[in-house]
Design a protein around this motif. Structure first.
Motif, mmCIF file in Angstrom:
data_model
loop_
_atom_site.group_PDB
_atom_site.id
_atom_site.type_symbol
_atom_site.label_atom_id
_atom_site.label_comp_id
_atom_site.label_asym_id
_atom_site.label_seq_id
_atom_site.Cartn_x
_atom_site.Cartn_y
_atom_site.Cartn_z
ATOM 1 N N TYR A 120 0.835 -1.206 0.000
ATOM 2 C CA TYR A 120 0.000 0.000 0.000
ATOM 3 C C TYR A 120 0.870 1.256 0.000
ATOM 4 N N CYS A 121 1.851 1.300 0.889
ATOM 5 C CA CYS A 121 2.691 2.492 1.012
ATOM 6 C C CYS A 121 3.543 2.729 -0.228
ATOM 7 N N PHE A 122 4.090 1.663 -0.805
ATOM 8 C CA PHE A 122 4.865 1.833 -2.047
ATOM 9 C C PHE A 122 3.981 2.376 -3.166
ATOM 10 N N THR A 123 2.786 1.846 -3.294
ATOM 11 C CA THR A 123 1.856 2.333 -4.318
ATOM 12 C C THR A 123 1.525 3.801 -4.076
ATOM 13 N N LEU A 124 1.296 4.144 -2.850
ATOM 14 C CA LEU A 124 0.904 5.507 -2.498
ATOM 15 C C LEU A 124 2.015 6.521 -2.794
ATOM 16 N N ILE A 125 3.258 6.207 -2.442
ATOM 17 C CA ILE A 125 4.337 7.190 -2.644
ATOM 18 C C ILE A 125 4.681 7.387 -4.114
ATOM 19 N N GLU A 126 4.236 6.469 -4.965
ATOM 20 C CA GLU A 126 4.496 6.620 -6.394
ATOM 21 C C GLU A 126 3.417 7.415 -7.120
ATOM 22 N N LYS A 127 2.309 7.699 -6.427
ATOM 23 C CA LYS A 127 1.210 8.447 -7.057
ATOM 24 C C LYS A 127 1.549 9.929 -7.139
ATOM 25 N N ASN A 128 1.147 10.541 -8.236
ATOM 26 C CA ASN A 128 1.383 11.975 -8.412
ATOM 27 C C ASN A 128 0.410 12.835 -7.619
ATOM 28 N N ASP A 129 -0.812 12.350 -7.451
ATOM 29 C CA ASP A 129 -1.853 13.184 -6.869
ATOM 30 C C ASP A 129 -2.144 12.893 -5.400
ATOM 31 N N GLU A 130 -1.274 12.187 -4.744
ATOM 32 C CA GLU A 130 -1.482 11.844 -3.335
ATOM 33 C C GLU A 130 -1.044 13.015 -2.452
ATOM 34 N N PRO A 131 -1.822 13.348 -1.418
ATOM 35 C CA PRO A 131 -1.442 14.445 -0.518
ATOM 36 C C PRO A 131 -0.075 14.216 0.141
ATOM 37 N N ALA A 132 0.625 15.297 0.386
ATOM 38 C CA ALA A 132 1.990 15.258 0.917
ATOM 39 C C ALA A 132 2.077 14.516 2.244
ATOM 40 N N ALA A 133 1.141 14.742 3.142
ATOM 41 C CA ALA A 133 1.193 14.093 4.458
ATOM 42 C C ALA A 133 1.087 12.581 4.323
ATOM 43 N N ASN A 134 0.226 12.109 3.443
ATOM 44 C CA ASN A 134 0.069 10.667 3.244
ATOM 45 C C ASN A 134 1.370 10.041 2.745
ATOM 46 N N LYS A 135 2.042 10.748 1.840
ATOM 47 C CA LYS A 135 3.316 10.242 1.329
ATOM 48 C C LYS A 135 4.388 10.262 2.419
ATOM 49 N N ALA A 136 4.435 11.334 3.179
ATOM 50 C CA ALA A 136 5.445 11.441 4.238
ATOM 51 C C ALA A 136 5.263 10.342 5.285
ATOM 52 N N PHE A 137 4.025 10.106 5.711
ATOM 53 C CA PHE A 137 3.771 9.051 6.692
ATOM 54 C C PHE A 137 4.102 7.680 6.103
ATOM 55 N N SER A 138 3.799 7.485 4.820
ATOM 56 C CA SER A 138 4.112 6.208 4.162
ATOM 57 C C SER A 138 5.616 5.977 4.099
ATOM 58 N N LEU A 139 6.369 7.027 3.819
ATOM 59 C CA LEU A 139 7.827 6.904 3.807
ATOM 60 C C LEU A 139 8.350 6.450 5.170
ATOM 61 N N THR A 140 7.807 7.022 6.226
ATOM 62 C CA THR A 140 8.246 6.653 7.575
ATOM 63 C C THR A 140 7.891 5.202 7.889
ATOM 64 N N ILE A 141 6.690 4.787 7.520
ATOM 65 C CA ILE A 141 6.285 3.392 7.742
ATOM 66 C C ILE A 141 7.233 2.453 7.000
ATOM 67 N N LEU A 142 7.511 2.763 5.737
ATOM 68 C CA LEU A 142 8.414 1.922 4.949
ATOM 69 C C LEU A 142 9.832 1.926 5.521
ATOM 70 N N ASP A 143 10.273 3.063 6.001
ATOM 71 C CA ASP A 143 11.596 3.149 6.617
ATOM 72 C C ASP A 143 11.674 2.233 7.838
ATOM 73 N N HIS A 144 10.646 2.275 8.694
ATOM 74 C CA HIS A 144 10.623 1.398 9.874
ATOM 75 C C HIS A 144 10.600 -0.076 9.470
ATOM 76 N N LEU A 145 9.789 -0.404 8.482
ATOM 77 C CA LEU A 145 9.696 -1.799 8.041
ATOM 78 C C LEU A 145 10.978 -2.276 7.358
ATOM 79 N N SER A 146 11.722 -1.341 6.768
ATOM 80 C CA SER A 146 12.958 -1.731 6.080
ATOM 81 C C SER A 146 14.025 -2.239 7.058
#
Length: 179
Positions: A120-146
């Motif tokens: 979900y988070c990878f798909t979201l951060i690749e979208k052009n029209d996704e709000p900035a906060a959603n992308k930022a939170f997704s990056l953090t989630i992915l960073d923790h999971l990495s």
């Protein structure tokens, strides 16, 4: 806590739903969070309102929900499955997605949800029209999971670099920390 509990008297009408519908400010959110505290029954009532699907109630319950979980992460354990399913539901309002992602970035996610959330988070951060906060939170989630799945780190860094010139300062700030 003292301030929030005092605010409860000011902002709490007869029940939690009325309090949620009364307004949508930081002060009212703090009052609701103070009222709920670490009380599982009150949190269950909030989650019932959140999942009820009534647009205005769900949207307004999302903000205090994320703050309650930040202070008491154990409260959200029974609701993981429904939260992840809600994220994956088409047409969910951005405010709801934002608050779910906000709470997920601050807590330990059960292993059963790692795969669906990474996708979900990878798909979201690749979208052009996704709000900035959603992308930022997704990056953090992915960073923790990495940290548990080092194989995704390269893909995450690649996406950050590819999107760098097209993204918001929030994305670049989180991305810089990850890189």
């Amino acid at each position: 806590w003292y301030r929030a509990s005092c605010l409860c008297n000011l902002y709490f009408p007869r029940d939690l739903k009325s309090a949620i519908l009364q307004g949508h400010s930081k002060t009212e959110t703090d009052a609701i969070v103070g009222y709920i505290g670490n009380n599982k029954e009150r949190f269950a009532e909030l989650m019932k309102l959140f999942f009820a699907g009534e647009y205005r109630v769900t949207q307004r319950a999302a903000w205090p929900m994320s703050y309650c979980v930040r202070e008491h992460p154990e409260l959200v354990k029974p609701y993981f499955k429904k939260l992840v399913q809600l994220l994956q539901t088409p047409g969910v309002h951005n405010a709801i997605v934002r608050n779910i992602l906000r709470l997920l970035q601050d807590i330990s996610i059960p292993k059963a949800y790692h795969g669906p959330l990474m996708n979900y988070c990878f798909t979201l951060i690749e979208k052009n029209d996704e709000p900035a906060a959603n992308k930022a939170f997704s990056l953090t989630i992915l960073d923790h999971l990495s940290k548990q799945y080092p194989d995704i780190r390269q893909e995450l860094q690649l996406i950050i670099r590819e999107r760098w010139d097209y993204e918001t300062p929030a994305f670049r700030s989180r991305g810089k920390k990850i890189l």
